[in-house]
Design a protein around this motif. Structure first.
Motif, short mmCIF file in Angstrom:
data_model
loop_
_atom_site.label_atom_id
_atom_site.label_comp_id
_atom_site.label_asym_id
_atom_site.label_seq_id
_atom_site.Cartn_x
_atom_site.Cartn_y
_atom_site.Cartn_z
N SER A 40 17.86 24.17 32.21
CA SER A 40 18.65 23.38 33.34
C SER A 40 18.99 22.14 33.02
O SER A 40 19.65 21.27 33.53
CB SER A 40 17.49 23.11 34.64
OG SER A 40 17.32 24.29 35.20
N ALA A 74 19.90 28.80 32.80
CA ALA A 74 20.66 28.29 33.99
C ALA A 74 22.18 28.84 34.13
O ALA A 74 22.77 29.25 33.42
CB ALA A 74 20.79 26.80 33.59
N ILE A 94 23.45 21.18 37.51
CA ILE A 94 22.25 21.78 37.83
C ILE A 94 21.00 20.79 38.35
O ILE A 94 20.49 20.80 39.44
CB ILE A 94 21.79 22.95 37.23
CG1 ILE A 94 22.96 24.21 37.34
CG2 ILE A 94 20.31 23.54 37.56
CD1 ILE A 94 22.67 25.36 36.43
N ALA A 98 19.79 20.27 42.09
CA ALA A 98 18.48 20.73 42.38
C ALA A 98 17.74 19.66 43.11
O ALA A 98 16.84 19.61 43.85
CB ALA A 98 17.54 21.14 41.17
N GLU A 124 18.21 28.08 38.78
CA GLU A 124 17.70 27.35 37.60
C GLU A 124 17.07 28.57 36.90
O GLU A 124 17.03 29.52 37.41
CB GLU A 124 16.53 26.29 38.17
CG GLU A 124 17.33 25.08 38.73
CD GLU A 124 16.11 24.36 39.01
OE1 GLU A 124 15.79 23.60 38.15
OE2 GLU A 124 15.51 24.24 40.07
#
Length: 128
Positions: A40, A74, A94, A98, A124
């Motif tokens: 990620s 990811a 990402i 997140a 993820e």
């Protein structure tokens, strides 16, 4: 461009009735592309796979999600309308997605490049 394309159901896209009425011979390309990264936190995600279909009317066309890598990477998948060259890599959004739960940054990135996104999905890595 996004107002010219509608999604009557998941993974299905069609020309809007207004566009079809105004220009019955219109064709719009819809592409789904998946970018992946080893984790990620990598700086960039690399293009993994894409699928394109041409929309030629108001009947829905199934545009499947491209093949997915294993879940230990990811993944960012974007669906776009129109003819665009797909970059080999993109900055990795990402970690921020997140943290915030939002995908505005992805829409802004592609929009700044003149690309109309229709949808964004991401995941993820799950290496468990």
């Amino acid at each position: 461009m996004t107002l010219l394309v509608v999604s009557p159901s998941p993974d299905t896209y069609a020309l809007s009735p207004k566009l079809e009425s105004a220009c019955p011979s219109a064709t719009v390309r819809v592409t789904r592309v998946t970018y992946v990264g080893a984790s990620s936190n990598v700086g960039k995600l690399t293009r993994y796979a894409s699928v394109s279909r041409s929309l030629t009317g108001i009947a829905g066309v199934f545009v499947p999600e491209p093949s997915r890598p294993d879940t230990c990477q990811a993944r960012l998948t974007v669906t776009l309308a129109g003819s665009s060259s797909l970059p080999a890599s993109v900055p990795n959004p990402i970690p921020r997605m997140a943290a915030t739960g939002g995908d505005d940054e992805v829409y802004r990135y592609w929009g700044d490049r003149g690309v109309a996104l229709l949808d964004v999905t991401w995941a993820e890595p799950n290496c468990g």
